[in-house]
Design a protein around this motif. Structure first.
Motif, mmCIF file in Angstrom:
data_model
loop_
_atom_site.group_PDB
_atom_site.id
_atom_site.type_symbol
_atom_site.label_atom_id
_atom_site.label_comp_id
_atom_site.label_asym_id
_atom_site.label_seq_id
_atom_site.Cartn_x
_atom_site.Cartn_y
_atom_site.Cartn_z
ATOM 1 N N ALA A 49 0.823 -1.204 0.000
ATOM 2 C CA ALA A 49 0.000 0.000 0.000
ATOM 3 C C ALA A 49 0.862 1.261 0.000
ATOM 4 O O ALA A 49 0.551 2.249 -0.685
ATOM 5 C CB ALA A 49 -0.938 -0.003 1.200
ATOM 6 N N GLN A 50 1.967 1.228 0.740
ATOM 7 C CA GLN A 50 2.865 2.373 0.744
ATOM 8 C C GLN A 50 3.484 2.607 -0.633
ATOM 9 O O GLN A 50 3.625 3.749 -1.078
ATOM 10 C CB GLN A 50 3.973 2.158 1.785
ATOM 11 N N GLN A 51 3.849 1.516 -1.293
ATOM 12 C CA GLN A 51 4.467 1.645 -2.610
ATOM 13 C C GLN A 51 3.478 2.196 -3.633
ATOM 14 O O GLN A 51 3.831 3.026 -4.474
ATOM 15 C CB GLN A 51 4.990 0.282 -3.090
ATOM 16 N N VAL A 52 2.241 1.719 -3.602
ATOM 17 C CA VAL A 52 1.250 2.116 -4.608
ATOM 18 C C VAL A 52 0.685 3.497 -4.320
ATOM 19 O O VAL A 52 0.516 4.320 -5.226
ATOM 20 C CB VAL A 52 0.121 1.080 -4.698
ATOM 21 N N VAL A 113 -7.788 -8.611 -0.589
ATOM 22 C CA VAL A 113 -6.872 -8.827 -1.711
ATOM 23 C C VAL A 113 -6.868 -10.269 -2.200
ATOM 24 O O VAL A 113 -6.222 -10.578 -3.206
ATOM 25 C CB VAL A 113 -5.426 -8.410 -1.342
ATOM 26 N N SER A 114 -7.569 -11.174 -1.516
ATOM 27 C CA SER A 114 -7.459 -12.591 -1.868
ATOM 28 C C SER A 114 -7.919 -12.914 -3.290
ATOM 29 O O SER A 114 -7.302 -13.780 -3.932
ATOM 30 C CB SER A 114 -8.177 -13.464 -0.842
ATOM 31 N N ALA A 152 -0.890 -5.568 -6.122
ATOM 32 C CA ALA A 152 -0.539 -4.157 -6.277
ATOM 33 C C ALA A 152 -1.341 -3.513 -7.402
ATOM 34 O O ALA A 152 -1.836 -2.384 -7.264
ATOM 35 C CB ALA A 152 0.956 -4.019 -6.542
ATOM 36 N N ALA A 153 -1.494 -4.213 -8.510
ATOM 37 C CA ALA A 153 -2.275 -3.682 -9.630
ATOM 38 C C ALA A 153 -3.733 -3.481 -9.239
ATOM 39 O O ALA A 153 -4.353 -2.461 -9.574
ATOM 40 C CB ALA A 153 -2.158 -4.615 -10.832
ATOM 41 N N ASP A 175 3.080 0.570 -11.569
ATOM 42 C CA ASP A 175 3.975 0.128 -12.643
ATOM 43 C C ASP A 175 5.419 0.055 -12.161
ATOM 44 O O ASP A 175 6.169 -0.864 -12.530
ATOM 45 C CB ASP A 175 3.875 1.082 -13.837
ATOM 46 N N THR A 176 5.823 1.014 -11.340
ATOM 47 C CA THR A 176 7.178 0.999 -10.768
ATOM 48 C C THR A 176 7.366 -0.227 -9.887
ATOM 49 O O THR A 176 8.397 -0.918 -9.954
ATOM 50 C CB THR A 176 7.427 2.279 -9.962
ATOM 51 N N LEU A 177 6.366 -0.505 -9.056
ATOM 52 C CA LEU A 177 6.452 -1.684 -8.193
ATOM 53 C C LEU A 177 6.416 -2.960 -9.023
ATOM 54 O O LEU A 177 7.120 -3.933 -8.709
ATOM 55 C CB LEU A 177 5.293 -1.677 -7.189
ATOM 56 N N ARG A 178 5.632 -2.967 -10.077
ATOM 57 C CA ARG A 178 5.582 -4.130 -10.956
ATOM 58 C C ARG A 178 6.972 -4.465 -11.492
ATOM 59 O O ARG A 178 7.382 -5.630 -11.527
ATOM 60 C CB ARG A 178 4.617 -3.866 -12.119
ATOM 61 N N ALA A 179 7.718 -3.450 -11.906
ATOM 62 C CA ALA A 179 9.071 -3.669 -12.434
ATOM 63 C C ALA A 179 9.982 -4.269 -11.371
ATOM 64 O O ALA A 179 10.782 -5.173 -11.651
ATOM 65 C CB ALA A 179 9.638 -2.360 -12.968
#
Length: 308
Positions: A49-52, A113-114, A152-153, A175-179
């Motif tokens: 959550a912090q990242q997104v 989120v499940s 995350a998405a 997208d940054t976290l996805r990478a």
């Protein structure tokens, strides 16, 4: 426990709302915009959550650092946090106290989120040294970077609906976290491609999704709950499995006693090593965030299996 706010809880809620109104505003003047306030049920979801959300939200956790999250008990102040939050991020079925407070206090502000995580592993009691694919659902999806990436998405989409004016920010952050998670997945795929032994014997069944993703067979000593006490028959079956399959390493974790893992190792002549389920960070954690601890886990598995 009773979750409906008492007069005391209602009074506390008023204080939290007043404080959040003062502290959760970025900028000044007529363009000032209130930050969102998110509450996560435990560390991995707090980190995501912090990242997104980035600077667009404050993110708290219902599980204190160093606490074992499976049997979490909530205080009245925790209930207030849920009642005051813009969004509560949790895994339904993992923490009963969180499920209860979300159902009674969150209204439509709970985000389970499940579904995004696709929880498809289930376990029966030990049979022949292995746990079978039925029974209780395994919630430990975050140890699979690809499942965490999907969560995350999904969270970015939910935040965009909650705060449409900053949808682009949430999308870019996701997208940054996805990478980062894709790179982590690549490291695990490369690092675990040619291990001498694929049998991963752990103190509890937290690593099923990791094993499923990277071709390892998890054998948990105590099942899905780390504090469960294995009976002598279970220990004997796991010990026999270790000897028969030439397992070299028994993995224990940071938030629970290593006694059971050490007992199996002593019985079989295997070594022990730390494999962190990343359910919460402590000063003993081998890294300061999810990515660092996951890479420490990779190094531990590569040494323990071993993998070139």
């Amino acid at each position: 426990m009773s979750i409906r706010p008492s007069a005391l809880v209602a009074a506390l809620l008023g204080g939290v709302v007043a404080l959040s109104g003062c502290s959760a505003v970025s900028g000044s003047g007529p363009r000032a915009v209130r930050q969102l306030h998110l509450v996560a049920s435990f560390y991995p979801l707090q980190w995501v959550a912090q990242q997104v959300a980035g600077s667009r939200a404050t993110v708290g956790s219902l599980t204190k650092p160093g606490a074992e999250p499976h049997d979490l008990e909530l205080s009245p102040r925790d209930v207030v946090k849920v009642a005051a939050a813009d969004l509560i991020v949790y895994v339904k079925g993992f923490q009963a106290a969180v499920d209860s407070v979300v159902s009674k206090e969150a209204g439509g502000r709970g985000f389970d989120v499940s579904p995004a995580a696709d929880l498809n592993l289930r376990y029966d009691p030990v049979e022949g040294g292995r746990r079978q694919g039925k029974g209780a659902t395994d919630p430990h999806f975050w140890l699979d970077p690809i499942r965490l990436r999907a969560v995350a998405a999904a969270l970015a989409v939910r935040l965009a609906k909650l705060d449409p004016g900053n949808a682009a920010t949430y999308r870019v952050n996701a997208d940054t976290l996805r990478a980062k998670l894709t790179a982590l997945d690549g490291d695990f795929r490369a690092g675990l491609a040619d291990c001498a032994n694929k049998d991963l014997v752990t103190s509890h069944n937290a690593f099923g999704y990791l094993g499923q993703r990277y071709g390892l067979v998890q054998v948990g000593i105590t099942g899905l709950t780390p504090e469960a006490e294995p009976n002598p028959a279970d220990l004997a079956m796991v010990a026999e499995f270790v000897r028969t399959n030439h397992v070299r390493t028994i993995y224990y974790e940071t938030l629970v006693s290593p006694a059971v893992a050490r007992a199996v190792a002593a019985e079989t002549g295997a070594s022990t090593a730390v494999l962190d389920p990343i359910e919460g960070l402590t000063r003993e954690s081998r890294g300061s965030n999810y990515l660092e601890v996951m890479r420490s886990n990779l190094a531990s598995i590569k040494k323990g299996q071993p993998c070139p």
